[in-house]
Design a protein around this motif. Structure first.
Motif, PDB file in Angstrom:
ATOM      1  N   SER A  57       0.815  -1.219   0.000  1.00  0.00           N
ATOM      2  CA  SER A  57       0.000   0.000   0.000  1.00  0.00           C
ATOM      3  C   SER A  57       0.845   1.263   0.000  1.00  0.00           C
ATOM      4  CB  SER A  57      -0.921   0.007   1.225  1.00  0.00           C
ATOM      5  OG  SER A  57      -0.137  -0.023   2.406  1.00  0.00           O
ATOM      6  N   LEU A  58       2.151   1.110  -0.176  1.00  0.00           N
ATOM      7  CA  LEU A  58       3.048   2.255  -0.053  1.00  0.00           C
ATOM      8  C   LEU A  58       3.616   2.762  -1.370  1.00  0.00           C
ATOM      9  CD1 LEU A  58       5.121   0.950   2.993  1.00  0.00           C
ATOM     10  CD2 LEU A  58       3.167   2.518   3.039  1.00  0.00           C
ATOM     11  N   HIS A  59       3.727   1.917  -2.353  1.00  0.00           N
ATOM     12  CA  HIS A  59       4.482   2.264  -3.554  1.00  0.00           C
ATOM     13  C   HIS A  59       3.593   2.526  -4.767  1.00  0.00           C
ATOM     14  CE1 HIS A  59       7.499   0.259  -1.042  1.00  0.00           C
ATOM     15  NE2 HIS A  59       8.325   1.122  -1.592  1.00  0.00           N
ATOM     16  N   ILE A  60       4.124   3.309  -5.673  1.00  0.00           N
ATOM     17  CA  ILE A  60       3.518   3.575  -6.978  1.00  0.00           C
ATOM     18  C   ILE A  60       4.400   2.909  -8.014  1.00  0.00           C
ATOM     19  CG2 ILE A  60       3.016   5.382  -8.679  1.00  0.00           C
ATOM     20  CD1 ILE A  60       2.566   7.275  -6.278  1.00  0.00           C
ATOM     21  N   ILE A  61       3.791   2.226  -8.956  1.00  0.00           N
ATOM     22  CA  ILE A  61       4.537   1.591 -10.041  1.00  0.00           C
ATOM     23  C   ILE A  61       4.282   2.403 -11.300  1.00  0.00           C
ATOM     24  CG2 ILE A  61       4.814  -0.494 -11.429  1.00  0.00           C
ATOM     25  CD1 ILE A  61       3.684  -2.054  -8.980  1.00  0.00           C
ATOM     26  N   GLU A  62       5.364   2.797 -11.969  1.00  0.00           N
ATOM     27  CA  GLU A  62       5.216   3.645 -13.154  1.00  0.00           C
ATOM     28  C   GLU A  62       6.255   3.272 -14.197  1.00  0.00           C
ATOM     29  OE1 GLU A  62       4.000   8.060 -13.271  1.00  0.00           O
ATOM     30  OE2 GLU A  62       6.194   8.092 -13.246  1.00  0.00           O
ATOM     31  N   MET A  63       5.875   3.467 -15.466  1.00  0.00           N
ATOM     32  CA  MET A  63       6.805   3.241 -16.565  1.00  0.00           C
ATOM     33  C   MET A  63       6.437   4.166 -17.714  1.00  0.00           C
ATOM     34  SD  MET A  63       5.332  -0.402 -17.934  1.00  0.00           S
ATOM     35  CE  MET A  63       5.828  -0.377 -19.616  1.00  0.00           C
ATOM     36  N   GLU A  64       7.401   4.475 -18.552  1.00  0.00           N
ATOM     37  CA  GLU A  64       7.155   5.262 -19.751  1.00  0.00           C
ATOM     38  C   GLU A  64       6.952   4.314 -20.923  1.00  0.00           C
ATOM     39  OE1 GLU A  64      10.293   8.131 -20.352  1.00  0.00           O
ATOM     40  OE2 GLU A  64      10.405   8.536 -18.201  1.00  0.00           O
ATOM     41  N   PHE A  65       6.235   4.791 -21.941  1.00  0.00           N
ATOM     42  CA  PHE A  65       6.008   3.979 -23.131  1.00  0.00           C
ATOM     43  C   PHE A  65       5.932   4.883 -24.352  1.00  0.00           C
ATOM     44  CE2 PHE A  65       1.837   5.232 -21.700  1.00  0.00           C
ATOM     45  CZ  PHE A  65       1.169   5.547 -22.873  1.00  0.00           C
TER      46      PHE A  65
END
Length: 173
Positions: A151-159
């Motif tokens: 519940s703590l992290h954000i997952i992100e990526m560019e495309f």
């Protein structure tokens, strides 16, 4: 009483600007006088919101004043942008249509970071844990704010394109 309307314009700094400069909307003179006399700062803020809502007319995007961006949802995917460009709706539809098909590739790209951070290596578990995706059309990023790995992290990526290339994955918290 005839309805008298006046242009209300704001410049980039949110201050009132001369007609023809900045963003303008037409409002009833009676409302304008009352608003400016009572609370000029709040009045400028409300006029800015009205202008942003006016810009989203004729599109599927809706202005979200709490987050100060435009958003829409297609197939459970949230699309956001700071300003609406002519090709954004079409691009969002293409991304929404391609998402499920490209999800295994997205999971494969995220796998090393997810394995390192959460210890999960099963692609099906990862895919089912990612939750609702959010796509920023201005930045070309895919973000998971509601994943169930913690519940703590954000997952992100560019495309790029229609999920044709992936870059710079990040798990931040």
């Amino acid at each position: 009483d005839p309805e008298i309307r006046v242009p209300f314009c704001t410049g980039r700094n949110g201050r009132r600007a001369a007609a023809g400069r900045g963003r303008c909307i037409s409002i009833k003179l009676q409302f304008f006088r009352l608003c400016m006399a009572e609370e000029p700062g709040k009045c400028r803020y409300i006029m800015g919101i009205l202008e942003k809502n006016k810009k989203s007319k004729g599109t599927a995007f809706v202005y979200d004043e709490n987050n100060d961006y435009y958003k829409m949802e297609i197939n459970g995917i949230e699309f956001v942008c700071d300003s609406i460009h002519s090709d954004y709706e079409k691009h969002a539809v293409e991304l929404a249509q391609a998402y499920e098909k490209r999800l295994p590739d997205i999971v494969d790209y995220l796998m090393p970071d997810i394995k390192e951070m959460f210890g999960i290596t099963n692609p099906d578990v990862i895919a089912n844990s990612l939750g609702k995706p959010s796509i920023d059309l201005d930045r070309g990023t895919l973000t998971y704010l509601e994943h169930t790995m913690d519940s703590l992290h954000i997952i992100e990526m560019e495309f790029d394109g229609i999920f044709t290339a992936f870059y710079n994955s990040c798990i931040d918290g």
